[in-house]
Design a protein around this motif. Structure first.
Motif, short mmCIF file in Angstrom:
data_model
loop_
_atom_site.label_atom_id
_atom_site.label_comp_id
_atom_site.label_asym_id
_atom_site.label_seq_id
_atom_site.Cartn_x
_atom_site.Cartn_y
_atom_site.Cartn_z
N ARG A 144 -12.02 1.56 -3.91
CA ARG A 144 -11.92 2.48 -5.05
C ARG A 144 -10.46 2.81 -5.35
O ARG A 144 -10.05 2.86 -6.52
CB ARG A 144 -12.71 3.74 -4.74
CG ARG A 144 -12.89 4.69 -5.90
CD ARG A 144 -13.88 5.77 -5.53
NE ARG A 144 -14.00 6.76 -6.58
CZ ARG A 144 -14.75 7.85 -6.49
NH1 ARG A 144 -15.45 8.07 -5.38
NH2 ARG A 144 -14.79 8.72 -7.49
N LEU A 145 -9.69 3.05 -4.31
CA LEU A 145 -8.27 3.34 -4.50
C LEU A 145 -7.53 2.14 -5.08
O LEU A 145 -6.68 2.28 -5.97
CB LEU A 145 -7.64 3.75 -3.18
CG LEU A 145 -8.02 5.14 -2.66
CD1 LEU A 145 -7.62 5.30 -1.20
CD2 LEU A 145 -7.37 6.23 -3.51
N SER A 146 -7.86 0.95 -4.60
CA SER A 146 -7.23 -0.25 -5.12
C SER A 146 -7.50 -0.42 -6.60
O SER A 146 -6.61 -0.80 -7.37
CB SER A 146 -7.73 -1.48 -4.34
OG SER A 146 -7.14 -2.67 -4.83
N GLY A 147 -8.73 -0.11 -7.01
CA GLY A 147 -9.07 -0.19 -8.44
C GLY A 147 -8.29 0.80 -9.28
O GLY A 147 -8.13 0.60 -10.48
N ALA A 148 -7.80 1.87 -8.64
CA ALA A 148 -7.01 2.87 -9.34
C ALA A 148 -5.51 2.61 -9.20
O ALA A 148 -4.70 3.46 -9.56
CB ALA A 148 -7.34 4.26 -8.80
N GLY A 149 -5.16 1.43 -8.66
CA GLY A 149 -3.75 1.09 -8.52
C GLY A 149 -3.08 1.65 -7.29
O GLY A 149 -1.86 1.72 -7.22
N LEU A 150 -3.89 2.02 -6.29
CA LEU A 150 -3.35 2.58 -5.06
C LEU A 150 -3.91 1.79 -3.87
O LEU A 150 -4.83 2.24 -3.19
CB LEU A 150 -3.72 4.06 -4.91
CG LEU A 150 -2.99 5.06 -5.81
CD1 LEU A 150 -3.62 6.44 -5.68
CD2 LEU A 150 -1.51 5.11 -5.43
N CYS A 161 4.39 7.73 1.09
CA CYS A 161 2.99 7.32 1.14
C CYS A 161 2.12 8.53 1.45
O CYS A 161 2.60 9.62 1.78
CB CYS A 161 2.78 6.21 2.16
SG CYS A 161 2.81 6.77 3.86
N VAL A 162 0.80 8.34 1.33
CA VAL A 162 -0.17 9.40 1.54
C VAL A 162 -1.06 9.02 2.72
O VAL A 162 -1.69 7.96 2.70
CB VAL A 162 -1.04 9.63 0.28
CG1 VAL A 162 -2.04 10.77 0.54
CG2 VAL A 162 -0.17 9.94 -0.93
N PHE A 163 -1.10 9.88 3.73
CA PHE A 163 -1.97 9.68 4.89
C PHE A 163 -3.24 10.52 4.73
O PHE A 163 -3.16 11.70 4.39
CB PHE A 163 -1.28 10.11 6.18
CG PHE A 163 -0.33 9.11 6.76
CD1 PHE A 163 -0.74 8.25 7.78
CD2 PHE A 163 0.97 9.03 6.30
CE1 PHE A 163 0.14 7.32 8.32
CE2 PHE A 163 1.86 8.11 6.85
CZ PHE A 163 1.44 7.25 7.86
N LEU A 164 -4.38 9.92 5.03
CA LEU A 164 -5.63 10.67 5.14
C LEU A 164 -5.89 10.96 6.61
O LEU A 164 -5.96 10.03 7.43
CB LEU A 164 -6.79 9.87 4.55
CG LEU A 164 -8.19 10.46 4.80
CD1 LEU A 164 -8.34 11.81 4.10
CD2 LEU A 164 -9.28 9.48 4.34
N PRO A 212 0.82 -1.22 0.00
CA PRO A 212 0.00 0.00 0.00
C PRO A 212 0.85 1.26 0.00
O PRO A 212 1.94 1.30 0.57
CB PRO A 212 -0.80 -0.14 1.30
CG PRO A 212 -0.85 -1.60 1.57
CD PRO A 212 0.47 -2.13 1.10
N ARG A 213 0.33 2.28 -0.65
CA ARG A 213 0.96 3.60 -0.64
C ARG A 213 0.07 4.63 0.01
O ARG A 213 0.40 5.81 0.06
CB ARG A 213 1.29 4.04 -2.08
CG ARG A 213 2.49 3.33 -2.68
CD ARG A 213 2.88 4.01 -3.98
NE ARG A 213 3.11 5.44 -3.80
CZ ARG A 213 2.95 6.34 -4.77
NH1 ARG A 213 2.56 5.96 -5.96
NH2 ARG A 213 3.18 7.61 -4.53
#
Length: 271
Positions: A25-31, A194-197, A8-9
């Motif tokens: 949704r993110l997984s479907g976008a390659g993330l 990586c990107v944190f929400l 994961p990123r």
């Protein structure tokens, strides 16, 4: 995680149940995303919260979806057959909670007040909507967690409105376990940041506390961040500077809905 799976990123830190659809949704976008809730939401014991009747107020303010959920559950359990009074309005600080109100189908849309999508989803925006209605507000009930901002309640009281408050839930900082620590270490150890929400100041503090405890501050300092309010962004930058980071971190601010969060995460990951 299988040997062939992508590491994961993205790290999603909203409470359990709030991350799953966005992660797919993110997984479907390659993330692919790592789900690490920063806070556990726990309803208060029944004997710890008096449940005021909406009929006694001109306005009920729900500070979050959890506030709405737990309050309605308590009403259902304690007042069978209750009906929403026609003279009482409901307000939310965000569009998601307002949609929950409409979909519950017990209150007319004309009785719901909330900031539109073109406004910040916060107490300040809601206050601007309430100001023209102050002459119709004598008693207001704010439904909230045990802790939280007092800003809106204070503004209403300064305007001469009687404000009552009821706490329906606690937000308890999560203590990530060994497996979660290993997963986060893998994410932060990659070459790509990586990107944190981060969706509240409380969740930011809880995440940072875990990062410090696990000795992962180097990876945290080089991460990118998506937040839903300028207030969280300021707190984050201050926290990073206090940890020794000289250059400001990449922080993107967006509205709290999944669509805008998805767009901003994908943008932050691509930069």
């Amino acid at each position: 995680m299988s040997a062939t799976a992508l590491t994961p990123r993205v790290v999603l830190t909203r409470p359990q149940g709030k991350n799953e659809a966005l992660a797919r949704r993110l997984s479907g976008a390659g993330l692919p995303a790592l789900l690490l809730p920063a806070l556990h939401i726990q309803s208060l014991p029944a004997d710890a919260a008096h449940i005021p009747d909406p009929d006694a107020y001109d306005l009920l303010v729900f500070v979050s979806g959890h506030a709405l959920q737990f309050y309605l559950q308590a009403l259902d359990e304690r007042r069978a057959g209750w009906r929403w009074p026609v003279h009482t309005r409901a307000a939310t600080v965000g569009g998601t909670s307002a949609r929950m109100l409409r979909e519950a189908d017990f209150i007319a849309s004309s009785q719901i007040i909330h900031p539109g999508p073109d406004l910040s989803q916060d107490s300040e925006s809601l206050w601007h909507l309430l100001q023209p209605r102050l002459n119709t507000l004598k008693k207001v009930l704010i439904i909230r967690g045990r802790t939280g901002r007092e800003w809106l309640g204070s503004k209403l009281e300064q305007a001469g409105v009687q404000v009552d408050r009821v706490a329906m839930y606690d937000r308890i900082p999560a203590l990530w376990d060994t497996q979660q620590a290993e997963q986060l270490g893998q994410v932060l150890g990659q070459a790509e940041p990586c990107v944190f929400l981060l969706t509240s100041s409380e969740s930011l503090d809880a995440v940072h506390a875990n990062v410090r405890r696990l000795g992962l501050e180097h990876g945290w300092a080089r991460s990118r961040f998506v937040v839903i309010h300028e207030r969280i962004a300021r707190r984050l930058q201050s926290s990073l500077q206090a940890s020794g980071k000289v250059e400001p971190a990449m922080v993107k601010i967006c509205q709290p809905g999944d669509d805008t969060i998805f767009q901003m995460i994908t943008l932050a990951a691509a930069l």
